[in-house]
Motif scaffolding. Structure first.
Motif, PDB file in Angstrom:
ATOM      1  N   GLY A  14      21.960 -27.774  29.564  1.00 38.05           N
ATOM      2  CA  GLY A  14      21.576 -26.398  29.258  1.00 38.05           C
ATOM      3  C   GLY A  14      20.071 -26.228  29.221  1.00 38.05           C
ATOM      4  N   LEU A  15      19.652 -24.983  29.175  1.00 33.08           N
ATOM      5  CA  LEU A  15      18.236 -24.623  29.200  1.00 33.08           C
ATOM      6  C   LEU A  15      17.590 -24.862  27.836  1.00 33.08           C
ATOM      7  N   PRO A  16      16.258 -24.926  27.787  1.00 32.41           N
ATOM      8  CA  PRO A  16      15.566 -25.067  26.508  1.00 32.41           C
ATOM      9  C   PRO A  16      15.910 -23.896  25.575  1.00 32.41           C
ATOM     10  N   GLY A  17      16.148 -24.206  24.324  1.00 37.04           N
ATOM     11  CA  GLY A  17      16.448 -23.172  23.342  1.00 37.04           C
ATOM     12  C   GLY A  17      17.898 -22.734  23.339  1.00 37.04           C
ATOM     13  N   ALA A  18      18.719 -23.329  24.207  1.00 39.25           N
ATOM     14  CA  ALA A  18      20.129 -22.917  24.270  1.00 39.25           C
ATOM     15  C   ALA A  18      20.872 -23.270  22.982  1.00 39.25           C
ATOM     16  N   ALA A 119      12.070 -18.459  19.519  1.00 38.46           N
ATOM     17  CA  ALA A 119      11.190 -17.869  18.497  1.00 38.46           C
ATOM     18  C   ALA A 119      11.589 -18.365  17.109  1.00 38.46           C
ATOM     19  N   HIS A 120      12.889 -18.457  16.872  1.00 31.48           N
ATOM     20  CA  HIS A 120      13.381 -18.962  15.581  1.00 31.48           C
ATOM     21  C   HIS A 120      12.909 -20.392  15.362  1.00 31.48           C
ATOM     22  N   ARG A 121      13.051 -21.218  16.372  1.00 34.47           N
ATOM     23  CA  ARG A 121      12.651 -22.632  16.245  1.00 34.47           C
ATOM     24  C   ARG A 121      11.143 -22.748  16.063  1.00 34.47           C
ATOM     25  N   SER A 123       9.245 -20.728  14.580  1.00 36.41           N
ATOM     26  CA  SER A 123       8.837 -20.362  13.219  1.00 36.41           C
ATOM     27  C   SER A 123       9.379 -21.328  12.164  1.00 36.41           C
ATOM     28  N   THR A 124      10.519 -21.975  12.439  1.00 41.17           N
ATOM     29  CA  THR A 124      11.099 -22.850  11.411  1.00 41.17           C
ATOM     30  C   THR A 124      10.738 -24.316  11.615  1.00 41.17           C
ATOM     31  N   ASP A 125      10.546 -24.737  12.862  1.00 43.24           N
ATOM     32  CA  ASP A 125      10.301 -26.155  13.184  1.00 43.24           C
ATOM     33  C   ASP A 125       9.174 -26.318  14.195  1.00 43.24           C
TER      34      ASP A 125
HETATM   35  N1  ADP Z   1      24.808 -21.368  17.865  1.00 43.43           N
HETATM   36  C1  ADP Z   1      23.614 -20.999  17.385  1.00 43.43           C
HETATM   37  N2  ADP Z   1      23.458 -19.788  16.798  1.00 43.43           N
HETATM   38  C2  ADP Z   1      22.254 -19.400  16.347  1.00 43.43           C
HETATM   39  N3  ADP Z   1      21.140 -20.151  16.397  1.00 43.43           N
HETATM   40  C3  ADP Z   1      21.227 -21.362  16.971  1.00 43.43           C
HETATM   41  C4  ADP Z   1      22.467 -21.844  17.495  1.00 43.43           C
HETATM   42  N4  ADP Z   1      22.247 -23.077  18.027  1.00 43.43           N
HETATM   43  C5  ADP Z   1      20.956 -23.349  17.836  1.00 43.43           C
HETATM   44  N5  ADP Z   1      20.327 -22.339  17.194  1.00 43.43           N
HETATM   45  C6  ADP Z   1      18.905 -22.266  16.840  1.00 43.43           C
HETATM   46  O1  ADP Z   1      18.204 -22.070  18.061  1.00 43.43           O
HETATM   47  C7  ADP Z   1      17.009 -22.855  18.094  1.00 43.43           C
HETATM   48  C8  ADP Z   1      17.055 -23.755  19.318  1.00 43.43           C
HETATM   49  O2  ADP Z   1      18.131 -24.699  19.142  1.00 43.43           O
HETATM   50  P1  ADP Z   1      18.019 -26.178  19.698  1.00 43.43           P
HETATM   51  O3  ADP Z   1      19.290 -26.856  19.322  1.00 43.43           O
HETATM   52  O4  ADP Z   1      16.733 -26.804  19.272  1.00 43.43           O
HETATM   53  O5  ADP Z   1      17.993 -25.894  21.276  1.00 43.43           O
HETATM   54  P2  ADP Z   1      17.764 -26.884  22.524  1.00 43.43           P
HETATM   55  O6  ADP Z   1      17.942 -28.280  22.023  1.00 43.43           O
HETATM   56  O7  ADP Z   1      18.782 -26.473  23.525  1.00 43.43           O
HETATM   57  O8  ADP Z   1      16.379 -26.625  23.024  1.00 43.43           O
HETATM   58  C9  ADP Z   1      16.945 -23.604  16.773  1.00 43.43           C
HETATM   59  O9  ADP Z   1      16.060 -22.912  15.924  1.00 43.43           O
HETATM   60  C10 ADP Z   1      18.380 -23.568  16.257  1.00 43.43           C
HETATM   61  O10 ADP Z   1      18.412 -23.572  14.848  1.00 43.43           O
END
Ligand code: ADP
Ligand code: MG
Length: 179
Positions: A14-18, A119-121, A123-125
């Protein structure tokens, strides 16, 4: 569901942020699996996610480690995100070669949800990630090869591209340090 007696490789796609790493963490817990997430190595080691091709080198070692763990009977979640069908075919073939099964864990995401999650990530991580522009997101989406039903069902693995004798050789070229 896999046969409980068979060691399994779970490969995120999957894509980044998925939401791949989030899903990978859940699966690692559920399946008692070793989780290998390249970003968790690249960022501490090099402070950036690509670092002049070092990601390919790192991934080669992680792939090698994954196969060692599978040989020992440990389930593995390989959180590579694999955008290309050839990468997925190579890894599926390699898992099979050590007697493990391989499941693709595809985490689809639409553009708006992807933006919101990034954007969520951020701001949180902020330490666990890197900046991604809107242009990056759109470009990456055009590069991503969505897995088809046959791949997701674990059906027959295709042949390597022309001129490659086998998937092992292809993988050693794609991920220097693999062999
Ligand atoms: N099913 C979901 N619903 C809502 N937010 C999610 C969900 N899965 C992941 N997130 C949030 O989305 C952001 C990206 O998730 P992450 O697992 O790091 O993505 P990836 O590894 O694909 O780049 C994180 O802040 C995570 O908490
Ligand atoms: Mg991730």
């Amino acid at each position: 569901m896999n046969d409980p007696g068979v060691t399994v490789l779970l490969l995120t796609v999957g894509l980044p942020g998925a939401g791949k790493t989030t899903r990978a963490r859940q699966l690692a817990k559920e399946r008692n699996a070793l989780r290998l997430t390249p970003d968790e190595w690249m960022i501490p080691l090099f402070g950036e996610p690509e670092a002049d091709g070092k990601r390919d080198v790192l991934e080669g070692r992680l792939l090698w480690l994954a196969l060692e763990a599978l040989r020992l009977g440990t389930n593995v979640v390989l959180d590579f995100g694999c955008w290309s069908r050839d990468e997925r075919s190579a890894i599926r073939w390699l898992a099979k070669s050590v007697g493990a099964s391989c499941d693709l864990v595809y985490v689809p995401v639409d553009h708006e949800t992807q933006r919101a999650r990034i954007a969520h990530r951020q701001s949180t991580d902020p330490d666990q990630t890197f900046l991604m522009s809107e242009t990056d997101l759109l470009r990456w989406r055009t590069m991503f090869e969505e897995p088809d039903a046959a791949e997701l069902d674990g059906q027959e693995i295709g042949s390597p591209p022309p001129d490659w004798p086998g998937w092992t050789e292809w993988a050693a070229d794609r991920w220097p340090s693999f062999t």
